[in-house]
Design a protein around this motif. Structure first.
Motif, PDB file in Angstrom:
ATOM      1  N   GLY A   1     -16.509  21.057   6.950  1.00  0.00           N
ATOM      2  CA  GLY A   1     -15.829  21.573   5.776  1.00  0.00           C
ATOM      3  C   GLY A   1     -15.775  23.074   5.653  1.00  0.00           C
ATOM      4  O   GLY A   1     -15.150  23.598   4.727  1.00  0.00           O
ATOM      5  N   GLY A   2     -16.416  23.787   6.574  1.00  0.00           N
ATOM      6  CA  GLY A   2     -16.349  25.235   6.513  1.00  0.00           C
ATOM      7  C   GLY A   2     -14.979  25.756   6.897  1.00  0.00           C
ATOM      8  O   GLY A   2     -14.107  24.992   7.326  1.00  0.00           O
ATOM      9  N   GLY A   3     -14.784  27.051   6.743  1.00  0.00           N
ATOM     10  CA  GLY A   3     -13.514  27.645   7.114  1.00  0.00           C
ATOM     11  C   GLY A   3     -13.320  29.001   6.507  1.00  0.00           C
ATOM     12  O   GLY A   3     -14.262  29.614   5.991  1.00  0.00           O
ATOM     13  N   LEU A   4     -12.086  29.470   6.562  1.00  0.00           N
ATOM     14  CA  LEU A   4     -11.707  30.765   6.023  1.00  0.00           C
ATOM     15  C   LEU A   4     -10.937  30.548   4.728  1.00  0.00           C
ATOM     16  O   LEU A   4      -9.996  29.743   4.684  1.00  0.00           O
ATOM     17  N   VAL A   5     -11.348  31.259   3.694  1.00  0.00           N
ATOM     18  CA  VAL A   5     -10.695  31.114   2.390  1.00  0.00           C
ATOM     19  C   VAL A   5     -10.642  32.475   1.722  1.00  0.00           C
ATOM     20  O   VAL A   5     -11.495  33.337   1.971  1.00  0.00           O
ATOM     21  N   GLN A   6      -9.647  32.680   0.891  1.00  0.00           N
ATOM     22  CA  GLN A   6      -9.544  33.929   0.144  1.00  0.00           C
ATOM     23  C   GLN A   6     -10.488  33.915  -1.050  1.00  0.00           C
ATOM     24  O   GLN A   6     -10.839  32.848  -1.572  1.00  0.00           O
ATOM     25  N   ALA A   7     -10.874  35.087  -1.468  1.00  0.00           N
ATOM     26  CA  ALA A   7     -11.720  35.207  -2.643  1.00  0.00           C
ATOM     27  C   ALA A   7     -11.061  34.497  -3.826  1.00  0.00           C
ATOM     28  O   ALA A   7      -9.844  34.583  -4.026  1.00  0.00           O
ATOM     29  N   GLY A   8     -11.888  33.781  -4.572  1.00  0.00           N
ATOM     30  CA  GLY A   8     -11.391  32.986  -5.684  1.00  0.00           C
ATOM     31  C   GLY A   8     -11.059  31.561  -5.320  1.00  0.00           C
ATOM     32  O   GLY A   8     -10.844  30.728  -6.211  1.00  0.00           O
ATOM     33  N   GLY A   9     -11.035  31.278  -4.032  1.00  0.00           N
ATOM     34  CA  GLY A   9     -10.711  29.936  -3.569  1.00  0.00           C
ATOM     35  C   GLY A   9     -11.900  28.998  -3.584  1.00  0.00           C
ATOM     36  O   GLY A   9     -12.993  29.347  -4.052  1.00  0.00           O
ATOM     37  N   SER A  10     -11.667  27.804  -3.070  1.00  0.00           N
ATOM     38  CA  SER A  10     -12.689  26.755  -3.070  1.00  0.00           C
ATOM     39  C   SER A  10     -12.804  26.107  -1.694  1.00  0.00           C
ATOM     40  O   SER A  10     -11.840  26.069  -0.924  1.00  0.00           O
ATOM     41  N   LEU A  11     -13.993  25.605  -1.419  1.00  0.00           N
ATOM     42  CA  LEU A  11     -14.251  24.796  -0.230  1.00  0.00           C
ATOM     43  C   LEU A  11     -15.250  23.717  -0.614  1.00  0.00           C
ATOM     44  O   LEU A  11     -16.057  23.912  -1.541  1.00  0.00           O
ATOM     45  N   ARG A  12     -15.200  22.606   0.108  1.00  0.00           N
ATOM     46  CA  ARG A  12     -16.221  21.591  -0.068  1.00  0.00           C
ATOM     47  C   ARG A  12     -16.860  21.306   1.282  1.00  0.00           C
ATOM     48  O   ARG A  12     -16.173  20.904   2.229  1.00  0.00           O
ATOM     49  N   LEU A  13     -18.157  21.530   1.340  1.00  0.00           N
ATOM     50  CA  LEU A  13     -18.917  21.229   2.547  1.00  0.00           C
ATOM     51  C   LEU A  13     -19.482  19.817   2.457  1.00  0.00           C
ATOM     52  O   LEU A  13     -19.856  19.371   1.362  1.00  0.00           O
ATOM     53  N   SER A  14     -19.535  19.158   3.588  1.00  0.00           N
ATOM     54  CA  SER A  14     -20.107  17.813   3.653  1.00  0.00           C
ATOM     55  C   SER A  14     -21.218  17.785   4.688  1.00  0.00           C
ATOM     56  O   SER A  14     -21.142  18.469   5.711  1.00  0.00           O
TER      57      SER A  14
ATOM     58  N   ASN B   1     -39.001  18.942   8.003  1.00  0.00           N
ATOM     59  CA  ASN B   1     -37.733  19.582   7.704  1.00  0.00           C
ATOM     60  C   ASN B   1     -36.788  19.416   8.881  1.00  0.00           C
ATOM     61  O   ASN B   1     -37.164  19.680  10.025  1.00  0.00           O
ATOM     62  N   TYR B   2     -35.571  18.992   8.590  1.00  0.00           N
ATOM     63  CA  TYR B   2     -34.556  18.875   9.621  1.00  0.00           C
ATOM     64  C   TYR B   2     -33.325  19.681   9.215  1.00  0.00           C
ATOM     65  O   TYR B   2     -33.027  19.830   8.019  1.00  0.00           O
ATOM     66  N   TRP B   3     -32.620  20.188  10.232  1.00  0.00           N
ATOM     67  CA  TRP B   3     -31.466  21.046   9.998  1.00  0.00           C
ATOM     68  C   TRP B   3     -30.238  20.551  10.744  1.00  0.00           C
ATOM     69  O   TRP B   3     -30.347  20.008  11.851  1.00  0.00           O
ATOM     70  N   GLY B   4     -29.088  20.764  10.124  1.00  0.00           N
ATOM     71  CA  GLY B   4     -27.844  20.549  10.827  1.00  0.00           C
ATOM     72  C   GLY B   4     -27.512  21.757  11.681  1.00  0.00           C
ATOM     73  O   GLY B   4     -28.259  22.740  11.732  1.00  0.00           O
ATOM     74  N   GLN B   5     -26.358  21.693  12.327  1.00  0.00           N
ATOM     75  CA  GLN B   5     -25.974  22.752  13.260  1.00  0.00           C
ATOM     76  C   GLN B   5     -25.333  23.944  12.557  1.00  0.00           C
ATOM     77  O   GLN B   5     -25.199  25.013  13.158  1.00  0.00           O
ATOM     78  N   GLY B   6     -24.959  23.778  11.313  1.00  0.00           N
ATOM     79  CA  GLY B   6     -24.362  24.868  10.549  1.00  0.00           C
ATOM     80  C   GLY B   6     -22.844  24.843  10.581  1.00  0.00           C
ATOM     81  O   GLY B   6     -22.240  24.378  11.551  1.00  0.00           O
ATOM     82  N   THR B   7     -22.251  25.340   9.509  1.00  0.00           N
ATOM     83  CA  THR B   7     -20.803  25.457   9.432  1.00  0.00           C
ATOM     84  C   THR B   7     -20.471  26.821   8.819  1.00  0.00           C
ATOM     85  O   THR B   7     -21.087  27.250   7.840  1.00  0.00           O
ATOM     86  N   GLN B   8     -19.528  27.514   9.413  1.00  0.00           N
ATOM     87  CA  GLN B   8     -19.200  28.876   9.002  1.00  0.00           C
ATOM     88  C   GLN B   8     -18.273  28.863   7.795  1.00  0.00           C
ATOM     89  O   GLN B   8     -17.261  28.162   7.782  1.00  0.00           O
ATOM     90  N   VAL B   9     -18.628  29.654   6.797  1.00  0.00           N
ATOM     91  CA  VAL B   9     -17.763  29.900   5.643  1.00  0.00           C
ATOM     92  C   VAL B   9     -17.472  31.396   5.607  1.00  0.00           C
ATOM     93  O   VAL B   9     -18.397  32.205   5.566  1.00  0.00           O
ATOM     94  N   THR B  10     -16.203  31.736   5.630  1.00  0.00           N
ATOM     95  CA  THR B  10     -15.783  33.133   5.573  1.00  0.00           C
ATOM     96  C   THR B  10     -14.847  33.316   4.393  1.00  0.00           C
ATOM     97  O   THR B  10     -13.835  32.616   4.289  1.00  0.00           O
TER      98      THR B  10
END
Length: 119
Positions: A8-21, A107-116
């Motif tokens: 669910g990560g990605g590139l979004v403009q300021a003021g926008g929305s994203l939903r991570l899963s 503690n376990y971790w996912g691989q990560g998703t980039q949000v810009t």
């Protein structure tokens, strides 16, 4: 065994929305809490939001009122709804699972998703 897969990560403009899963595959453990952490370039990984097995939520002050953590137990998925995004929210976001087996916590971790977030 614990596997966490973020999306669910990605590139979004300021003021926008994203939903991570975060799709969780957890067996042999009891879930104490699920959380999202963010790591900005050159900075330490920090807690963004957490939800306990009882449904109690905790947020970092910088995201409170803008981000919402939730879970779908039927799908074993945790979400992070990110609204009113700001450039300073730019980070790699990691899903975290705090699980227990007998009295030991892991503690376990996912691989990560980039949000810009662009200004």
């Amino acid at each position: 065994q614990v596997q966490l897969v973020e999306s669910g990560g990605g590139l979004v403009q300021a003021g926008g929305s994203l939903r991570l899963s975060c799709a969780a595959s957890i067996s042999g453990f009891s879930i104490k809490a699920m959380a999202w952490y963010g790591q900005a370039p050159g900075k330490q990984r920090e807690l963004v939001a957490l939800i306990t097995s009882g449904g109690t939520t905790t947020y970092a002050g910088s995201v409170r009122g803008r981000f919402t953590i939730s879970r779908d137990n039927a799908k074993n998925t945790v979400y992070l709804q990110m609204n009113s995004l700001k450039p300073e929210d730019t980070a790699v976001y990691y899903c975290n699972a705090r699980v227990t087996r007998t009295v030991v916590e892991y503690n376990y971790w996912g691989q990560g998703t980039q949000v810009t977030v662009s200004s």
